[in-house]
Write a protein that holds these residues in place. Structure first.
Motif, PDB file in Angstrom:
ATOM      1  N   ASP A  39       0.821  -1.210   0.000  1.00  0.00           N
ATOM      2  CA  ASP A  39       0.000   0.000   0.000  1.00  0.00           C
ATOM      3  C   ASP A  39       0.863   1.272   0.000  1.00  0.00           C
ATOM      4  OD1 ASP A  39       0.951  -0.575   2.473  1.00  0.00           O
ATOM      5  OD2 ASP A  39      -0.888  -0.136   3.568  1.00  0.00           O
ATOM      6  N   LYS A  40       2.172   1.103  -0.065  1.00  0.00           N
ATOM      7  CA  LYS A  40       3.081   2.256  -0.134  1.00  0.00           C
ATOM      8  C   LYS A  40       3.517   2.447  -1.603  1.00  0.00           C
ATOM      9  CE  LYS A  40       3.207   2.709   4.411  1.00  0.00           C
ATOM     10  NZ  LYS A  40       2.180   1.716   4.739  1.00  0.00           N
ATOM     11  N   PRO A  41       4.013   3.638  -1.978  1.00  0.00           N
ATOM     12  CA  PRO A  41       4.332   3.896  -3.391  1.00  0.00           C
ATOM     13  C   PRO A  41       5.338   2.893  -3.963  1.00  0.00           C
ATOM     14  CG  PRO A  41       4.502   5.901  -2.094  1.00  0.00           C
ATOM     15  CD  PRO A  41       4.293   4.803  -1.125  1.00  0.00           C
ATOM     16  N   PHE A  42       5.093   2.460  -5.221  1.00  0.00           N
ATOM     17  CA  PHE A  42       6.022   1.559  -5.909  1.00  0.00           C
ATOM     18  C   PHE A  42       7.186   2.379  -6.479  1.00  0.00           C
ATOM     19  CE2 PHE A  42       7.537  -0.690  -9.707  1.00  0.00           C
ATOM     20  CZ  PHE A  42       7.785  -1.937  -9.182  1.00  0.00           C
ATOM     21  N   GLY A  92      10.131  12.807  -6.655  1.00  0.00           N
ATOM     22  CA  GLY A  92       9.240  12.833  -5.490  1.00  0.00           C
ATOM     23  C   GLY A  92       9.943  13.477  -4.310  1.00  0.00           C
ATOM     24  N   GLU A  93       9.287  13.390  -3.171  1.00  0.00           N
ATOM     25  CA  GLU A  93       9.836  14.074  -1.992  1.00  0.00           C
ATOM     26  C   GLU A  93      10.867  13.193  -1.301  1.00  0.00           C
ATOM     27  OE1 GLU A  93       6.590  15.174   0.453  1.00  0.00           O
ATOM     28  OE2 GLU A  93       5.713  16.451  -1.078  1.00  0.00           O
ATOM     29  N   GLU A 106      21.453  11.472  -6.252  1.00  0.00           N
ATOM     30  CA  GLU A 106      20.181  11.870  -6.876  1.00  0.00           C
ATOM     31  C   GLU A 106      19.280  10.675  -7.229  1.00  0.00           C
ATOM     32  OE1 GLU A 106      20.969  13.323 -11.096  1.00  0.00           O
ATOM     33  OE2 GLU A 106      22.981  13.306 -10.246  1.00  0.00           O
ATOM     34  N   TYR A 107      19.845   9.479  -7.251  1.00  0.00           N
ATOM     35  CA  TYR A 107      19.051   8.278  -7.565  1.00  0.00           C
ATOM     36  C   TYR A 107      18.513   7.591  -6.304  1.00  0.00           C
ATOM     37  CZ  TYR A 107      20.843   8.637 -12.328  1.00  0.00           C
ATOM     38  OH  TYR A 107      21.130   9.073 -13.595  1.00  0.00           O
ATOM     39  N   MET A 108      18.909   8.111  -5.145  1.00  0.00           N
ATOM     40  CA  MET A 108      18.575   7.434  -3.890  1.00  0.00           C
ATOM     41  C   MET A 108      17.245   7.941  -3.315  1.00  0.00           C
ATOM     42  SD  MET A 108      21.106   6.954  -0.661  1.00  0.00           S
ATOM     43  CE  MET A 108      20.936   8.570   0.045  1.00  0.00           C
ATOM     44  N   THR A 109      16.470   7.030  -2.746  1.00  0.00           N
ATOM     45  CA  THR A 109      15.225   7.423  -2.080  1.00  0.00           C
ATOM     46  C   THR A 109      15.577   8.192  -0.804  1.00  0.00           C
ATOM     47  OG1 THR A 109      14.305   5.338  -2.839  1.00  0.00           O
ATOM     48  CG2 THR A 109      13.025   6.547  -1.192  1.00  0.00           C
TER      49      THR A 109
END
Lengths: 323, 241
Positions: free
Chosen positions: A211-214, A322-323, B125-128
């Motif tokens: 349920d979290k973003p892929f 994204g953030e 820049e590629y890292m979450t």
């Protein structure tokens, strides 16, 4: 002809290795063993009461080493007892009986482990669902049985390879010198280590957080907030298996299958180049040298493949959005 | 047994143990967080991974050692073990990357360096955000392959020196169990030294802790080696050696 038999037995071993490791990963998904277990264990503390099966007997490698070694030991005792009278047919009884004992003992450890862990979480109001306990024990035992019987069969074939391939006694070096239980221990640890290091990713990073973003790593703030609802109703660990059997499980099986394939293949090719005949191995130095050379070549191909894969992914996916 | 042979056995056990410890430090180990794509590396513990790979190497080393009647070539058998362990780690890291890329949808990146020191690819820049990387990036892959090779070489070296009729002359099974025991002791010491996760030689933790790790490995291997020598000299394993 015996050399062709040697290759044929090698392929049988590889097929069994593929099946064993695939089912090992799927069994660890049913029981939430190994790394993703940290999330199942953390969930009630975060207020996420769940219906997952929660066991972590130990690391996967050690728990599978134990199950496989129990199986190998019982099989060896039966073989020593029955082979003098029944010959090689004794294996048809000894291996399944050994595997059954290994998996029943594994099921007992799983049940005790689940109840103990869930009882320890009473303070977070996590109940012990008896239907979850009863409903998961048989799938755990059956998946485990398939792993253990495959590993015991691999160990049996490897320790009797010269005989099975029709080699003469003087070419006994074709068989592995280790006794059956030690081979079971070796492959048990390896199958568990691979199942833990590859297959868990599909469960831990994707299925448990669906349920979290892929397309992103699971941030630390999400930890413990596992997905508790399935396509229909509340999710249990059996729903996890159906999902992971489509990618995580077969990929894990492929890992072990490829490792066993290339390990045996390079050794057998080396032996052929070293002058293997029905009676002896003429030049061991050349046989070992070619085996090492082929192994290094496979390693270089792997490095090139991985470098290309990483480059391709960076180009295809691009920087994080994204953030 | 003459003192020079005993000394060679002791030195080989120490070198094997230290190479095993070095191998563990070089592996990209992500532990449990890596299974959630929260940390870079392979999603399992140091001991489990290194033991699994060394076991694969030991299996190949045992098959290769059986090519010779009694005195196997120490170098060739050890190299066979090293290459076996390297392939095990190599395939595991490659398929793990396939799972990260197609199963989770992330790019393999390092959380410890901004730029890959070998391929010069930018990482940050590629890292979450709020993770410490994910997957097995190129530099970690190279480090892991070298780690597998050194670890497997060390494990197989201990095995072959104990097996060879020229040196200790143990049976194959006893040599394997003793080699496995010494190897696991060293892997556990290295795991304590690492304390969770490490990405490989480019990780700052590697430079900080490798000297301590190797010193501990030296002491542990020396003690194990002395025990093996006492066993050889007194015949404490009886008829099963």
């Amino acid at each position: 002809m015996p050399v062709i038999s040697l290759f044929a037995w090698m392929l049988v071993i590889v097929s069994l290795a593929f099946i064993a490791c695939m089912f090992e990963d799927l069994e660890s998904d049913i029981g939430s063993q190994s790394n993703p277990n940290s999330q199942i264990q953390l969930a009630p503390e975060m207020g996420y009461i769940h219906r997952y099966f929660n066991k972590a007997i130990s690391g996967e490698g050690l728990s599978y080493a134990l199950a496989c070694t129990i199986s190998g030991t019982i099989a060896l005792v039966l073989l020593l007892r029955l082979e003098p009278t029944s010959g090689p047919k004794a294996a048809l009884l000894a291996i399944p009986v050994g595997a059954a004992a290994g998996s029943i003992l594994y099921m007992i450890r799983a049940s005790v482990c689940h109840v103990g862990r869930e009882a320890g979480q009473k303070r977070f109001e996590q109940p012990i669902y008896l239907d979850v306990l009863y409903g998961h024990l048989v799938p755990i035992a059956t998946h485990n049985f398939i792993v253990v019987i495959c590993i015991t069969t691999i160990a049996y074939i490897q320790s009797n390879l010269a005989l099975l391939s029709g080699m003469e006694a003087s070419a006994a070096s074709v068989s592995n010198p280790f006794p059956l239980p030690l081979l079971c221990l070796i492959w048990g640890i390896t199958v568990g280590a691979i199942g833990s290091s590859t297959g868990d990713i599909h469960y831990g990073a994707e299925r448990a957080f669906q349920d979290k973003p892929f397309g992103e790593g699971r941030r630390v703030v999400y930890h413990g907030q596992i997905c508790r609802y399935g396509d229909c109703g509340v999710r249990t660990s059996k729903d996890v298996v159906a999902f992971c059997a489509k990618f995580g499980g077969p990929a894990t099986g492929l890992t072990f299958g490829l490792i066993v394939l290339f390990e045996n293949w390079r050794t057998v090719i080396g032996m052929m180049l070293g002058g293997l005949s029905e009676t002896e191995l003429v030049n061991p130095d050349i046989a070992a040298g070619y085996g090492i050379g082929i192994g290094i070549a496979v390693g270089i191909v792997l490095i090139v493949l991985n470098t290309w894969l990483v480059k391709w992914t960076r180009k295809k996916y691009g920087p994080f959005v994204g953030e | 047994m003459d003192p020079i042979t005993l000394l060679i056995i002791l030195v080989c056990i120490i070198i094997g143990g230290m190479l095993g410890s070095l191998g563990v430090h070089l592996l990209p180990v992500g532990g449990a967080p890596a299974a959630m794509a929260t940390a870079t590396g392979i999603a399992t513990g140091c001991v489990m991974l290194m033991t699994g790979s060394a076991m694969t190497g030991l299996f190949t080393a045992s098959t290769v050692a059986a090519f010779w009647d009694s005195n196997p070539s120490v170098l060739l058998v050890s190299l066979s073990g090293g290459v076996g362990a390297m392939l095990m780690i190599g395939f595991s890291m490659f398929i793990a990357n396939l799972l990260y890329i197609f199963g989770v949808g992330v790019v393999p990146v390092s959380g410890q360096v901004a730029v890959d020191p070998i391929t010069k690819e930018p990482q940050t820049e590629y890292m979450t955000p709020r993770t410490s990387g994910h997957g097995v990036p190129s530099v970690a892959y190279y480090s892991g392959m070298v780690g597998g090779l050194t670890g497997g070489f060390g494990g197989a070296l201990i095995y072959v020196i104990l097996l060879s009729g020229e040196y200790a002359g143990f049976s194959a099974a006893t040599a394997a169990i003793v080699a496995l025991g010494i190897f696991i002791a060293n892997a556990i010491m290295a795991a304590y030294n690492i304390g969770g996760t490490i990405e490989g030689f480019h990780d700052p933790k590697f430079k900080e802790r490798i000297v301590t790790g190797l010193t501990c490995a030296f002491i542990v291997s020396l003690m194990c080696g002395i025990l093996v020598l006492i066993t050889i000299e007194t015949g404490a394993l009886g008829g099963v050696m």
